[in-house]
Design a protein around this motif. Structure first.
Motif, PDB file in Angstrom:
ATOM      1  N   LEU A 199       0.824  -1.224   0.000  1.00 12.17           N
ATOM      2  CA  LEU A 199       0.000   0.000   0.000  1.00 12.17           C
ATOM      3  C   LEU A 199       0.856   1.271   0.000  1.00 12.17           C
ATOM      4  CD1 LEU A 199      -2.958  -0.830   2.432  1.00 12.17           C
ATOM      5  CD2 LEU A 199      -3.154  -0.219   0.028  1.00 12.17           C
ATOM      6  N   PRO A 200       1.871   1.373   0.883  1.00  6.73           N
ATOM      7  CA  PRO A 200       2.677   2.615   0.875  1.00  6.73           C
ATOM      8  C   PRO A 200       3.369   2.860  -0.460  1.00  6.73           C
ATOM      9  CG  PRO A 200       3.205   1.261   2.792  1.00  6.73           C
ATOM     10  CD  PRO A 200       2.280   0.472   1.958  1.00  6.73           C
ATOM     11  N   VAL A 201       3.912   1.791  -1.080  1.00  4.36           N
ATOM     12  CA  VAL A 201       4.632   2.001  -2.337  1.00  4.36           C
ATOM     13  C   VAL A 201       3.642   2.369  -3.455  1.00  4.36           C
ATOM     14  CG1 VAL A 201       4.734  -0.333  -3.353  1.00  4.36           C
ATOM     15  CG2 VAL A 201       6.657   1.211  -3.614  1.00  4.36           C
ATOM     16  N   ALA A 202       2.403   1.869  -3.352  1.00  2.78           N
ATOM     17  CA  ALA A 202       1.389   2.246  -4.349  1.00  2.78           C
ATOM     18  C   ALA A 202       1.093   3.739  -4.216  1.00  2.78           C
ATOM     19  CB  ALA A 202       0.119   1.430  -4.134  1.00  2.78           C
ATOM     20  N   ILE A 203       0.966   4.210  -2.968  1.00  2.00           N
ATOM     21  CA  ILE A 203       0.722   5.653  -2.747  1.00  2.00           C
ATOM     22  C   ILE A 203       1.898   6.449  -3.289  1.00  2.00           C
ATOM     23  CG2 ILE A 203       0.389   7.435  -0.966  1.00  2.00           C
ATOM     24  CD1 ILE A 203      -0.854   5.151   0.794  1.00  2.00           C
ATOM     25  N   GLU A 204       3.124   5.957  -3.024  1.00  3.14           N
ATOM     26  CA  GLU A 204       4.319   6.659  -3.502  1.00  3.14           C
ATOM     27  C   GLU A 204       4.311   6.780  -5.039  1.00  3.14           C
ATOM     28  OE1 GLU A 204       8.018   4.590  -3.149  1.00  3.14           O
ATOM     29  OE2 GLU A 204       9.173   6.336  -3.763  1.00  3.14           O
ATOM     30  N   VAL A 205       4.007   5.665  -5.691  1.00  3.71           N
ATOM     31  CA  VAL A 205       4.045   5.667  -7.159  1.00  3.71           C
ATOM     32  C   VAL A 205       2.965   6.601  -7.720  1.00  3.71           C
ATOM     33  CG1 VAL A 205       3.693   4.224  -9.198  1.00  3.71           C
ATOM     34  CG2 VAL A 205       5.144   3.416  -7.363  1.00  3.71           C
ATOM     35  N   PHE A 206       1.780   6.606  -7.098  1.00  4.51           N
ATOM     36  CA  PHE A 206       0.726   7.519  -7.565  1.00  4.51           C
ATOM     37  C   PHE A 206       1.104   8.985  -7.321  1.00  4.51           C
ATOM     38  CE2 PHE A 206      -2.171   3.782  -7.523  1.00  4.51           C
ATOM     39  CZ  PHE A 206      -2.567   3.897  -8.845  1.00  4.51           C
ATOM     40  N   TYR A 207       1.983   9.209  -6.347  1.00  2.00           N
ATOM     41  CA  TYR A 207       2.482  10.549  -6.051  1.00  2.00           C
ATOM     42  C   TYR A 207       3.565  10.943  -7.068  1.00  2.00           C
ATOM     43  CZ  TYR A 207       4.771  14.086  -3.026  1.00  2.00           C
ATOM     44  OH  TYR A 207       5.331  15.219  -2.496  1.00  2.00           O
TER      45      TYR A 207
END
Lengths: 559, 48
Positions: A199-207
């Motif tokens: 989940l955190p890396v998904a948020i990072e990539v969307f950022y």
């Protein structure tokens, strides 16, 4: 009731007839991709080793950083994830009476999403537009396609995680009051971590994506690094949890023994799930802008993982000793002679376990703030990483492949391939000891990581690293030979070995084992506890990074 | 003779239930952790 009967029937049929062809095809596909990835990733690793030793100058079109990025992606993202998923899906099928039809569909959709994502990510890498290494730290910016590829890889992982949850939930519904079979218990833990950890890396990539496209001008570097390591630290322990699942469940059977303690095994899984995600800052321990108290918590949580690790060490030695003594083993260490050293299914994972002793020790030491400064961003860290992933985890995967590949292929492990496996294990061990040992040592002497070969204008200190870096090249060469032997063995066992039945070697509990209490099955509670710890570890620093944000950074192409 | 058999059986039982090898092996793990820690701590102290 009808459903229960039908499920029990499928369960029995699965155990008697082996894995269904449809389920076997899923695992074979995942394992094929994993071992093709190690072939190419290993070759790229050899090129880097040669370059770092000053033996080989890489051409401009295949510069060090491009090769390093591809090596990391192939081995960290592709090999480990595809093996883990293929392995656990075979186990879910075996222990839960087969995969549900919709779960099979999800496994295939996840497979193709991951492949599609990987192709999207690798194209800019090959074009030289994404030499950001597998950690892709901003402000280094890759072409947007690289990040879009990562999105598909994460979506594929989620698909597989939910597939596993559906299969386990269905089994639980039909087996009320029973414990999830131990291997599926491990699988549940791994997929819980894969989902929540990604989940955190998904948020990072969307950022990152709007920043990479130029839709937003700057990015908060600390937020993105923190989100990455919340995932990265979890991924490390997902590999570890996958490796120990084989140690706890299969190794006792292979050596002719029984599982030591079902309760301890489940407690280890639960502890790793709860305490895992909250150690990310030990990878950022010299980063500015993080309060000491928060770093302290993350280091504490990272070191807390040492407890289940030491419990595992005790459990493994206990199983070995008990089994060896039953076979007549004597003395303080003489009983080790009774272990099946000629069986690659034992030898490879045993060396993997032994490698985890110095690897774990190095990990404990470098998590300490002051001591981290001795080794930070040096080749020591690369050596540590190769000792943990390249030896502890990958050698366990190799050992597993000698029964899992024949099992899903309806073939058998021949004495010839077993011998080849022993040779491969020795070659890999010597290669990794030389390479990882040289990396650790030059790291202590100050050699930096993530840099191509340089004498820094013939600086005396830099020149003093060269003799040791030569061992790195020798080790890398041996590892490439090991890769070729392993890939040959896997595809021989998959397509050419004599047909026959291979056992899925799940060890049984001891006859006089104490019944495991049912509280171990409270997965909802474990997830709530995990999320509570994650909140404690990340909410304050992330809010601080956002509210008191330093000036953001525009994208940089440093290569 | 009978006495000797009893002794032998006791030895086998004792040998199969002992955990001295496990304790020794876990102690080796602890030793490696300690030595690694001391090595890096020594380097840290030398370099500050």
């Amino acid at each position: 009731m009808e459903a229960l009967k039908s499920y029990d029937w499928k369960d029995k049929a699965n155990k008697a007839l082996g894995i269904s062809q449809e389920d076997a095809r899923i695992t074979k596909s995942y394992l094929s991709v994993a071992f093709i990835a190690i072939l190419f990733g290993g070759l790229l690793g050899l090129l880097q080793g040669m370059n770092r030793a000053g033996i080989l100058e890489l051409p401009v079109w295949a510069n060090y950083y491009k090769v390093l990025t591809a090596h990391g992606l192939l081995l960290v993202v592709v090999l480990s994830a595809f093996f883990t998923i293929g392995y656990f899906y075979a186990g879910l099928s075996h222990t839960l009476g087969g995969l549900l039809p919709k779960v099979r569909k999800m496994a295939w959709i996840g497979f193709w999403m991951k492949i599609f994502g990987f192709v999207l990510a690798v194209i800019p890498v090959l074009q030289g537009d994404a030499s950001v290494m597998y950690t892709f730290y901003p402000p280094m910016a890759a072409a947007p396609m690289f990040y879009i590829g990562l999105v598909f890889i994460v979506l594929g992982v989620w698909m597989l995680a939910f597939g596993a949850f559906i299969n386990v939930a269905n089994w639980r519904k039909n087996h009320k009051g029973q414990h999830i079979p131990i291997f599926s218990f491990f699988a549940t833990g791994v997929f819980v971590l894969l989902f929540f950890g990604s989940l955190p890396v998904a948020i990072e990539v969307f950022y990152i994506i709007p920043w990479a496209f130029g839709w937003i001008e700057t990015i908060n570097v600390m937020v993105s690094r923190t989100l990455f390591w919340a995932f990265g630290h979890t991924l490390v322990n997902i590999w570890y949890l996958t490796a120990i699942s084989a140690w706890y469940v299969f190794i006792p059977k292979i050596i002719g023994g029984k599982r030591w303690s079902d309760l301890l095994t489940r407690v280890v899984v639960i502890a790793l799930v709860i305490m895992n995600i909250t150690g990310g800052f030990h990878h950022q321990i010299v980063d500015p802008g993080i309060s000491e108290s928060v770093k302290y918590m993350h280091v504490f949580m990272s070191l807390a993982i040492g407890f289940p690790s030491l419990m595992t060490a005790y459990a493994m030695f206990a199983v070995f000793e008990k089994t060896a003594r039953k076979k007549g083993g004597k003395g303080l260490v003489g009983w080790y002679k009774k272990m099946p050293w000629g069986d690659v299914r034992f030898l490879a994972p045993f060396i993997a376990m032994a490698a985890f002793i110095p690897a774990g020790a190095g990990g404990i030491v470098q998590s300490t703030n002051q001591l981290n400064q001795v080794v930070h961003n040096s080749m020591w860290v690369v050596g540590h990483f190769h000792l943990t992933l390249g030896m502890t985890v990958v050698m366990t995967f190799f050992g597993v492949s000698y029964w899992l590949v024949p099992y899903v292929s309806g073939r058998v492990l021949t004495p010839k391939i077993n011998k080849l496996g022993i040779i491969q294990t020795i070659v890999w061990t010597v290669g990794m000891v030389l390479m990882s040992g040289a990396m650790h040592w030059v790291g202590l002497l100050g050699s930096p990581r993530r840099t191509s070969y340089s004498t820094y204008f013939d600086n005396a200190t830099a020149l003093s690293w060269d003799p040791y870096l030569f061992f790195l090249a020798i080790g890398g060469t041996l590892l490439m030979i090991g890769v070729l032997l392993q890939v040959y063995a896997v595809f021989y066992m998959m397509f050419f070995a004599p047909k026959g039945e291979t056992e899925f070697p799940m060890a049984e509990e001891e006859e006089d084992a104490t019944p495991t209490p049912m509280w171990t099955e409270r997965w909802g509670l474990w997830i709530v506890l995990m999320l509570t710890l994650v909140s404690m570890a990340y909410v304050i620093p992330l809010v601080d990074f956002i509210v008191n944000a330093p000036p953001g950074s525009p994208p940089f192409k440093t290569w | 003779m009978a006495e000797s058999n009893v002794k032998q059986n006791e030895e086998v039982v004792e040998e199969s239930s002992t955990i001295k090898g496990t304790i020794f092996s876990v102690a080796v793990v602890g030793g490696v952790i300690l030595v690694t820690y001391l090595l890096i701590y020594g380097l840290y102290m030398t370099r500050i």
